[in-house]
Enzyme design. Structure first.
Site, PDB file in Angstrom:
ATOM      1  N   GLY A  38      82.611  96.189  13.583  1.00 27.49           N
ATOM      2  CA  GLY A  38      81.231  96.646  13.471  1.00 27.49           C
ATOM      3  C   GLY A  38      80.619  97.044  14.801  1.00 27.49           C
ATOM      4  N   ASN A  46      82.111  87.576  17.574  1.00 23.23           N
ATOM      5  CA  ASN A  46      82.734  87.266  16.289  1.00 23.23           C
ATOM      6  C   ASN A  46      83.152  85.793  16.179  1.00 23.23           C
ATOM      7  OD1 ASN A  46      84.764  89.563  14.349  1.00 23.23           O
ATOM      8  ND2 ASN A  46      83.939  87.613  13.717  1.00 23.23           N
ATOM      9  N   ASN A 105      89.804  88.998  11.232  1.00 20.63           N
ATOM     10  CA  ASN A 105      88.629  89.268  10.419  1.00 20.63           C
ATOM     11  C   ASN A 105      88.478  90.771  10.221  1.00 20.63           C
ATOM     12  OD1 ASN A 105      85.122  89.416  11.141  1.00 20.63           O
ATOM     13  ND2 ASN A 105      86.027  89.066   9.153  1.00 20.63           N
ATOM     14  N   ARG A 184      73.262  92.540  19.023  1.00 18.23           N
ATOM     15  CA  ARG A 184      74.102  93.615  18.505  1.00 18.23           C
ATOM     16  C   ARG A 184      73.611  94.982  18.978  1.00 18.23           C
ATOM     17  NH1 ARG A 184      78.334  93.286  14.903  1.00 18.23           N
ATOM     18  NH2 ARG A 184      79.165  91.168  14.964  1.00 18.23           N
ATOM     19  N   HIS A 263      80.819  88.982   4.132  1.00 17.18           N
ATOM     20  CA  HIS A 263      81.977  89.436   4.912  1.00 17.18           C
ATOM     21  C   HIS A 263      82.275  88.529   6.094  1.00 17.18           C
ATOM     22  CE1 HIS A 263      84.955  92.427   5.850  1.00 17.18           C
ATOM     23  NE2 HIS A 263      84.430  92.708   7.031  1.00 17.18           N
ATOM     24  N   TRP A 264      81.263  87.856   6.627  1.00 19.08           N
ATOM     25  CA  TRP A 264      81.446  87.007   7.808  1.00 19.08           C
ATOM     26  C   TRP A 264      81.735  85.564   7.385  1.00 19.08           C
ATOM     27  CZ3 TRP A 264      76.694  88.992  11.087  1.00 19.08           C
ATOM     28  CH2 TRP A 264      77.025  90.265  11.607  1.00 19.08           C
TER      29      TRP A 264
END
Length: 295
Positions: A38, A46, A105, A184, A263-264
């Site tokens: 991402g 992460n 991941n 981010r 997703h995480w």
């Protein structure tokens, strides 16, 4: 264990003339943590909260994948997961590591799986969360909502679009803090980051590169590496139905599903994720090799 910080774990290595930035901690059997793709992602963003737990049991190495964080992006003459897998093999050579266990991941899962396909003797076990590569969508629309939001951000990298993308990553939107979005955005807007991310994602859709690429999922039945799949039931990036495709074809496989999780997995279900992965990675070899026959 002394608190692990960004600075205390940060090291760089030269691999074929390009910089590989990593975070390293712990001793013992080598374990690589490979992050996703991402905007603004890095190994630290992460896996920073998981690194201390794994470092208690393994020599844990969390590299910034090529083109992310502090790692250089090579010229992409292959689709990114394959190119990155070759670079990870080069990093292993640089570190004197013949074989290791891997946690991957999303994109990092695809990279780890490509590495196992290219050099099966170098990957002892795989634990993959919401992984690309080994599965295809059966029921959900393509591209997924998460990919649509990712493409929108890469087209116009605004804070609003970053928030929209992050909302597809987690089931619990209460985890989306201003601090997370600020970090981010800061990372994603660093010089060259958006351009590199576009090249990385673009390589996977490039006609010439795809023409010479054999999709990983078509080789799943030939995998010899014991594999643990971890999936959030509410994943909106790589939807949960893909877990069942991969589970059907991988010969030595286990699947662990997390409710109320996107997703995480390593963030939303941190403690359970660490417990399940550590049990799998430290289990006696004979038990791991036999686990897939009942899947």
């Amino acid at each position: 264990m002394t608190a692990l910080t960004f600075e205390s774990t940060r090291v760089t290595h030269d691999v074929d003339g390009l910089t590989f930035a990593c975070h390293e901690a712990g001793e013992g059997e080598p374990l690589f943590l490979l992050h996703g793709s991402g905007p603004g992602v890095s190994a630290w963003s992460n896996f920073r909260y998981n690194l201390p737990v794994f470092a208690e049991n393994f020599r844990t190495i969390a590299p910034d994948l090529p083109g992310f964080g502090g790692s250089d992006l090579p010229e992409l003459t292959e689709v990114y997961p394959v190119a990155a897998a070759r670079r990870i093999a080069g990093l292993m050579d640089e570190l004197g590591i013949e074989s290791a266990v891997f946690v991957g991941n999303s994109m990092g899962g695809a990279v780890a799986a490509e590495l196992a396909a290219l050099y099966p003797e170098r990957v002892r076990r795989l634990a993959l969360m919401g992984s690309g590569g080994l599965s295809v969508g059966l029921f959900a629309a393509e591209p997924s909502e998460g990919f649509v939001r990712l493409f929108e951000f890469l087209d116009e990298p605004t804070r609003e679009r970053m928030i929209a993308w992050v909302r597809t990553m987690v089931s619990d939107h209460g985890r989306i803090t201003d601090e997370l979005i600020d970090e981010r955005m800061h990372n994603a807007l660093e010089e060259g980051v958006i351009d590199k991310t576009r090249k990385i994602i673009g390589s996977m859709f490039h006609p010439a590169l795809r023409q010479k690429y054999t999709p990983l999922w078509t080789k799943a039945a030939s995998f010899t590496t014991p594999t643990l799949l971890l999936w959030g039931r509410d994943d909106r990036m790589l939807p949960y139905d893909q877990a069942h495709f991969a589970t059907r074809w991988l010969p030595e496989v286990e699947l662990h599903t997390f409710a109320r999780c996107g997703h995480w997995v390593q963030v939303e279900r941190k403690t359970e994720f660490e417990r399940v992965v550590l049990e799998f990675l430290t289990r006696k070899t004979s038990e791991v090799e036999g686990a897939g026959h009942g899947a």
